[in-house]
Motif scaffolding. Structure first.
Motif, short mmCIF file in Angstrom:
data_model
loop_
_atom_site.label_atom_id
_atom_site.label_comp_id
_atom_site.label_asym_id
_atom_site.label_seq_id
_atom_site.Cartn_x
_atom_site.Cartn_y
_atom_site.Cartn_z
N SER A 107 29.22 -22.43 -75.99
CA SER A 107 30.22 -22.35 -77.06
C SER A 107 30.82 -23.71 -77.41
O SER A 107 31.27 -23.91 -78.54
N ASP A 358 32.49 -15.32 -79.59
CA ASP A 358 31.26 -16.09 -79.77
C ASP A 358 30.28 -15.36 -80.70
O ASP A 358 29.47 -16.00 -81.38
N HIS A 361 33.26 -14.43 -84.17
CA HIS A 361 34.18 -15.49 -84.62
C HIS A 361 35.45 -14.92 -85.26
O HIS A 361 35.93 -15.41 -86.28
#
Length: 530
Positions: A107, A358, A361
């Motif tokens: 990430s 992730d 969003h």
């Protein structure tokens, strides 16, 4: 000074050496940056496990102690030590750091080297706080911790990251200034920054604090720690910091940094200022109960999933503060246990929320729904952790809250009755949020094709789940090792002679499952409000 004394120094500064090694690597060599940071953090965790045999069961005082003169004038010592109160908080820190790194593996894609350096330096500051026995050294590590945490929020956070980072810094610095004033006053009165020496001077009456002075010093330390907890109404910085921070920042912030406040209350406020602590206890208990109920109610109406978990921290940490200021052995044992349990369960919740972010969003609950169909494994882990957080028996969230409510009931049953409503409300907001996110029909087209937990994510969640279950089943392993530290704090509060009107009797009840050497554990005798 034995070679074992150097373990605390290695534990404190080894992550700094790892950060220095990361600086040598090329900034674009992300693979080796991640690998080296992970190796350093994992080795630090393994090294921290040596603290468990270093603090034997039933040992009193500080262990693995190291006291070296550092600065001559003023006399500042490099004084480090560990006891039952700090040993598992250090292990919690070293455990969550590699977990946070693993969660950020894919990430974090920009300024990767700086990100992992900030995480390692944050670990230096937090471990130093838990091991320092010199007030100047403690304050130094307290401030060191502030910088990398602010950078994690301000650089790798979300849309309002600068606002959240500045707010975090301002709140923490406001408390730090008050604490610094208190530290300097104690130095001026005793001629030393050494916590052990200052505590000895107060307990032997070689330093006698007038009631008003003691209350002001108590407030100087208490406000700094209450901001860090955070205790209502000083909590407003926390939701912003959590929502804007990256997943790793939220895990460390909730799992470890908030415990620095409750640790400070037990390490400094109660032993150094017992009369002021007793006088302030009813007011602190009211604030803690308000925080328990308020945090749960606000969490229940949150449309933002991450903010919901953030407000749950306000509620759960209220239990810890209530347990500390009940001055009951059982409740204080529960408070220490709840610090550790909250670090694991809430850290796991933030990891799960980060995994959802992730993929989509967004933290908005209305953007989810029906995720149990495309993501059965992640939804199962989420339910397990949520049940632990709301206090399901056999999981770690149950033990701490139960001990706190039980011990508080012995001292003041009304406090326990009001606080118990927080347990009911936690079940409401956690189960309702789980229903909205994972059950029902899939209303957003993107959610139909979301990937389930990857192998890396399953490893992270499995590790957290094993710890949650082990803590819930094997709680005596922890409570027996924190019992001596709890008793030492309570005894330090009883050594001084109080004015009759200031005395609040503390029931002399042994911690649950803990007996004196050679004696059977006594059963809890019910008693009314003392």
């Amino acid at each position: 000074m034995t070679p074992g004394n150097h373990l605390l120094t290695v534990l404190t500064f080894f992550p700094a050496l790892g950060a220095l090694a990361l600086m040598i690597l090329r900034a674009d060599d992300h693979t080796w940056i991640r690998r080296m940071a992970m190796v350093v953090a994992t080795f630090e965790f393994i090294l921290s496990l040596l603290l468990i045999p270093g603090v034997p069961l039933g040992s009193t005082g500080y262990r693995l102690e190291l006291d070296i003169p550092w600065i001559t004038s003023p006399p500042i010592h490099y004084h480090m030590g560990v006891d039952g109160l700090s040993v598992f908080l250090v292990i919690l820190t070293t455990f969550l750091t590699p977990i946070s790194m693993l969660a950020s593996w894919n990430s974090v894609t920009h300024r990767v080297k700086e990100f992992f350096i900030a995480l390692l330096m944050l670990e230096v500051g937090v471990v130093g706080v838990f091991l320092s026995l010199d007030l100047f050294l403690f304050f130094l590590f307290w401030e060191i911790m502030l910088i990398p945490m602010a950078l994690l929020i301000g650089i790798w956070g979300h849309d309002r990251r600068i606002y959240a980072a500045v707010k975090f810094v301002l709140y923490t610095m406001a408390g730090s200034i008050l604490m610094l004033v208190g530290i300097l006053w104690l130095y001026n009165a005793t001629g030393t920054f050494d916590l052990v020496e200052i505590q000895r001077a107060l307990q032997t009456a070689s330093l006698v604090l007038p009631a008003q002075t003691e209350m002001l010093l108590f407030l100087a330390f208490f406000v700094a720690f209450a901001i860090k907890v955070p205790l209502f109404p000083l909590h407003t910085w926390l939701p912003d910091a959590h929502v804007e921070a990256p997943t790793a920042g939220s895990v460390i912030l909730a799992g470890v940094l908030l415990k620095m406040g409750t640790y400070g209350m037990m390490r400094f406020c109660l032993p150094l200022f017992p009369l002021a602590s007793r006088k302030a206890a009813p007011y602190v208990a009211v604030l803690a109960i308000i925080g328990i109920i308020y945090g749960a109610l606000v969490a229940m109406v949150q449309p933002n999933l991450k903010k919901l978990v953030a407000y749950s921290s306000v509620s759960h940490l209220g239990f810890v503060v209530l347990g500390i200021f009940s001055f009951n052995a059982i409740a204080m044992q529960g408070a220490i246990y709840q610090m550790l349990a909250h670090g694991i369960t809430t850290g796991a919740l933030f990891l799960l929320v980060g995994m959802l972010y992730d993929r989509r969003h967004t933290f908005e609950i209305k953007q989810y729904g029906g995720l149990a169909t495309p993501m059965p494994r992640l939804s199962a882990f989420f339910l397990f952790v949520a049940l632990a957080s709301l206090g399901l028996p056999l999981l770690n969230g149950f033990v701490g809250e139960y001990l706190i409510l039980l011990g508080t009931y012995v001292v003041h049953w009304q406090w326990s009755a009001w606080a118990s409503t927080g347990v009911i409300l936690s079940a409401c907001y956690l189960l309702w949020s789980y229903q909205r996110v994972f059950f029902g029909e899939i209303s957003v087209e993107k959610n139909k094709t979301l990937p389930d937990a990857s192998a890396r994510e399953r490893f992270i969640l499995a590790a957290m789940s094993v710890i949650i279950l082990w803590m819930g089943v094997g709680s005596p392993f922890l409570t027996r090792r924190t019992a001596t530290a709890t008793d030492a704090i309570r005894k330090s509060m009883q050594r001084q002679q109080w004015p009759e009107e200031a005395v609040t009797r503390v029931p002399d009840t042994p911690p649950v499952g803990v007996a004196s050497p050679g004696q059977p554990a006594r059963s809890l005798e019910r008693s009314g409000n003392r």
